[in-house]
Design an enzyme around this catalytic site. Structure first.
Site, PDB file in Angstrom:
ATOM      1  N   THR A 157      11.262  14.447 -44.251  1.00  0.00           N
ATOM      2  CA  THR A 157      10.852  15.830 -44.488  1.00  0.00           C
ATOM      3  C   THR A 157      11.677  16.478 -45.594  1.00  0.00           C
ATOM      4  O   THR A 157      12.883  16.277 -45.690  1.00  0.00           O
ATOM      5  CB  THR A 157      11.014  16.645 -43.193  1.00  0.00           C
ATOM      6  OG1 THR A 157      10.258  16.023 -42.161  1.00  0.00           O
ATOM      7  CG2 THR A 157      10.549  18.068 -43.376  1.00  0.00           C
ATOM      8  N   GLY A 196      17.804  14.931 -38.783  1.00  0.00           N
ATOM      9  CA  GLY A 196      18.730  14.848 -37.659  1.00  0.00           C
ATOM     10  C   GLY A 196      19.870  13.883 -37.925  1.00  0.00           C
ATOM     11  O   GLY A 196      19.655  12.752 -38.358  1.00  0.00           O
ATOM     12  N   GLU A 447       7.994  14.802 -36.337  1.00  0.00           N
ATOM     13  CA  GLU A 447       7.139  13.606 -36.421  1.00  0.00           C
ATOM     14  C   GLU A 447       5.681  14.005 -36.630  1.00  0.00           C
ATOM     15  O   GLU A 447       4.769  13.285 -36.242  1.00  0.00           O
ATOM     16  CB  GLU A 447       7.265  12.699 -35.182  1.00  0.00           C
ATOM     17  CG  GLU A 447       8.661  12.502 -34.638  1.00  0.00           C
ATOM     18  CD  GLU A 447       9.731  12.353 -35.708  1.00  0.00           C
ATOM     19  OE1 GLU A 447       9.436  11.846 -36.814  1.00  0.00           O
ATOM     20  OE2 GLU A 447      10.867  12.767 -35.451  1.00  0.00           O
TER      21      GLU A 447
END
Length: 680
Positions: A157, A196, A447
């Protein structure tokens, strides 16, 4: 004598008991009503060895300070991250001490149920390496990652692009004279964002970047390379990396950003199991199937679908147990008695509370069977692809996308509904549902945004519908989409049979509805000149209808595997789940003409009938999930029913309660209220 200064003494509750009957007694009474053996249901729910593993790991971590949850609800972000790091370090030590394998470590993380800076390393980073490394790359990246010698993240992303992977801006340009790739972030919006574990933890990343060879753009490809020094953890030259800041939840995960300034990585960095670039020449070798790159996302989404049932099970467990303990008002028409004494009515006896909570129980069981089926199909597809058979991949990718969207939306809504059903105490962090909601809600976005994902599902269904019409589609036991589309085309004017309690009738109704909306969408796209963008509401409807069909089918098929003692209650749950969902989508079913208005009225009565049949089994059904108190970390959802004792004990830990007089009194309260001559 001078009175002792109690200002620095903590506030403690007096040794009082809750009013009788206690939560312990009320839950015990509920459990005696069960129509089935809870242990048998639990063993049916979980795969062989899962419960033994859970109890083995739980016995270790419950007593370990690194896994202590006592102060979790009082921690700030820094404290939460520090404990998460300590937990990861301790897991590594415990693995050596107890001989834990990957499944044991995964179980420890599941039970701890705290967001970790290493969570993406264990999930997407490792999964991508496992599925997309060649033999040389497995030794270089995957094997060290399994030993945590390197810590990874999955950087896809961007600040300006999320779901539109094709629109990613980060480039990886092949430099043939050096046999290297130059990674570059050309714009501010090409900053990788939300990644993350990247902010402060990761030493390596799997990066999705557009592969450029001799000026030609080959689209996004995965690269793995080092981003921080293994000596002092500083970012490597040419890299800007950091944390994106506080979020709604998930704050003990260091979601990060990263930008590259013409950063060079070696040729080996391009993950080359499927796509390759020949050294020196830059010749591009395409993968045998363009959808092979979906492998990681399919696996992650299948696991999200399987994991969403834990979210619903957890929320239902807390709310149902608490509803059995909490008493409100006396029903004058049907007063509740405990022995000879009239008591207030447990809120679980109110029909509206049942209507809110029992479909959540049914939903958790539905997602159990659907998750099982998705993982079974994933494994089946992996084996088929090894033989060069990619026939199941497109259907699996489309279904996993739509199901991820549907099931996480269901779960988020269920958690919030259960929190509200806990009344005022549901607003307390001690319910265990507030912080859980904050940490679970990102599932509807990461996701793949839940609305964007439905495009992938509906495109596939439209394509399949066209193939069925053209006679190019072949029915398969693993592809139910073709089956229900064929049934619809054979009898497009069908009407529903009267018996809405018959699983076959229910499933046909869901299949007909899904096919009807698919046919309508294709008609408007292909023959009425409508654009895809103008049809996005219908696109979402097609995906939702298809995935709800899959949920209902998986539930009815799945309960056949249960023993006879469990099948009656599971059959009631399956019917409740399907008919409640049909009631929520009643406008759709009536629009298709498959259900009449008279049947719609009887449907609503059936839902209430099945809810009443669940009443005596409600506590036992959530008990069967076997979610330990340590995992739930909830005063309201305790197995023993000691709700009020737990609430007060947790309140005593509040930092503000560690002194009788708050340390801000002198500066902020005293100027308002201080009266030197007051005797009190």
């Amino acid at each position: 004598m001078v009175a002792a200064d109690n200002n620095n003494q903590p506030t403690r509750f007096p040794p009082l008991a809750p009013k009788s009957p206690s939560g312990v007694d009320l839950l015990a009474a509920e459990r005696r009503k069960s129509s089935f053996n809870v242990d048998s249901m639990t063993k049916f729910i979980y795969p062989d060895g899962w419960l033994d593993r859970m109890h083995k790991v739980l016995a270790v971590i419950e007593k370990d300070p690194a896994f202590d949850k006592t102060m979790r609800y009082y921690q700030n972000r820094y404290e939460g991250m520090r404990q998460a790091y300590a937990k990861e370090k301790r897991i590594r030590q415990l693995s050596t001490e107890h001989g834990w394998d990957d499944m044991d470590r995964s179980m420890a993380n599941f039970l701890y149920d705290g967001v970790s800076p290493f969570s993406v390393h264990h999930s997407m980073f490792m999964t991508t390496l496992r599925n997309q490394c060649n033999d040389e790359q497995r030794k270089l990246f995957y094997e060290p990652a399994t030993r945590l010698e390197i810590i990874g993240c999955y950087a896809q992303t961007e600040l300006g692009h999320g779901s539109n992977v094709r629109g990613l801006e980060t480039t990886a340009t092949y430099i043939p004279e050096d046999n290297e790739f130059e990674i570059h972030s050309p714009h501010l919006t090409s900053s990788k964002w939300w990644i993350g574990g990247l902010g402060k933890s990761a030493t390596h990343c799997v990066l999705m970047a557009r592969l450029i060879i001799h000026g030609k753009d080959h689209g996004p490809h995965p690269f793995c390379f080092q981003i921080r020094s293994l000596r002092d953890h500083r970012p490597l030259p040419g890299i800007t990396v950091g944390d994106i800041g506080p979020k709604l939840g998930y704050n003990s995960n260091d979601n990060g950003f990263i930008l590259f300034d013409h950063f060079r990585v070696p040729h080996i960095s391009l993950l080359a199991k499927f796509s390759q670039v020949k050294p020196g020449t830059g010749e591009y070798i395409k993968p045998p199937n363009a959808r092979l790159s979906y492998g990681t996302m399919v696996f992650i989404r299948a696991n999200i679908v399987a994991g969403s049932r834990f979210a619903m099970a957890r929320a239902a467990t807390v709310a149902v147990r608490y509803s059995a303990v909490r008493r409100q008002f006396v029903d004058a028409a049907e007063p509740k008695k405990w022995g000879k004494e009239v008591i207030e009515t447990p809120v679980i006896d109110y029909t509206m509370q049942q209507y809110r909570l029992f479909p959540v129980i049914a939903g958790a069981y539905a997602l159990l069977f659907t998750g099982r089926e998705m993982l079974r199909l994933y494994d089946l597809n992996q084996e088929a692809m090894k033989q060069g058979d990619y026939g199941l991949l497109a259907d699996l990718h489309a279904s996993s996308s739509g199901l991820k969207s549907l099931t996480t939306t269901m779960a988020v809504n269920a958690v919030e509904e259960c929190r509200r059903a806990c009344g005022g105490h549901g607003y307390s962090m001690f319910s265990g549902l507030g912080s859980f909601y904050q940490d679970y809600v990102p599932n509807v976005t990461f996701e793949g945004d839940n609305y964007i994902l439905t495009h992938q599902t509906s495109r596939y269904i439209c394509k399949t519908y066209r193939n069925v019409v053209a006679g190019k589609a072949v029915p398969s036991e693993h592809n139910m989409t073709v089956t229900y589309l064929m049934q619809y085309l054979q009898d497009p004017k069908a009407t529903c049979a009267d018996d809405l309690t018959n699983p076959e009738v229910i499933l046909n109704a869901f299949g007909y509805r899904a096919a009807y909306f698919a046919a309508q969408l294709v008609e408007q796209l292909d023959h009425e000149g409508r654009s895809w963008n103008s049809m996005l509401v219908e696109v979402n409807r097609v995906s939702r209808a298809h995935c709800q069909y899959m949920l209902v089918r998986s539930f009815f098929v799945g309960i056949r595997q249960a023993d006879q003692q469990l099948q009656p209650v599971l059959s009631v749950l399956a019917r409740l789940f399907a008919l409640h969902m049909m009631e929520q989508e009643l406008a759709d079913f009536m629009l298709t003409g498959y259900i009449t208005s008279a049947q719609g009225k009887s449907l609503r009565k059936l839902v209430l009938d099945y809810i009443s049949k669940i009443r005596d089994d409600a506590v036992a059904l959530v008990d069967a999930f076997a979610l330990p108190d340590y995992y739930l970390h909830s005063a309201l959802g305790r197995y023993d029913g000691k709700v009020y004792e737990s609430m007060t004990k947790m309140a005593e830990l509040e930092p503000l309660n560690q002194t009788q007089v708050v340390d801000m009194y002198e500066e902020y309260i005293k100027p308002h209220v201080y009266k030197p001559n007051s005797k009190l």
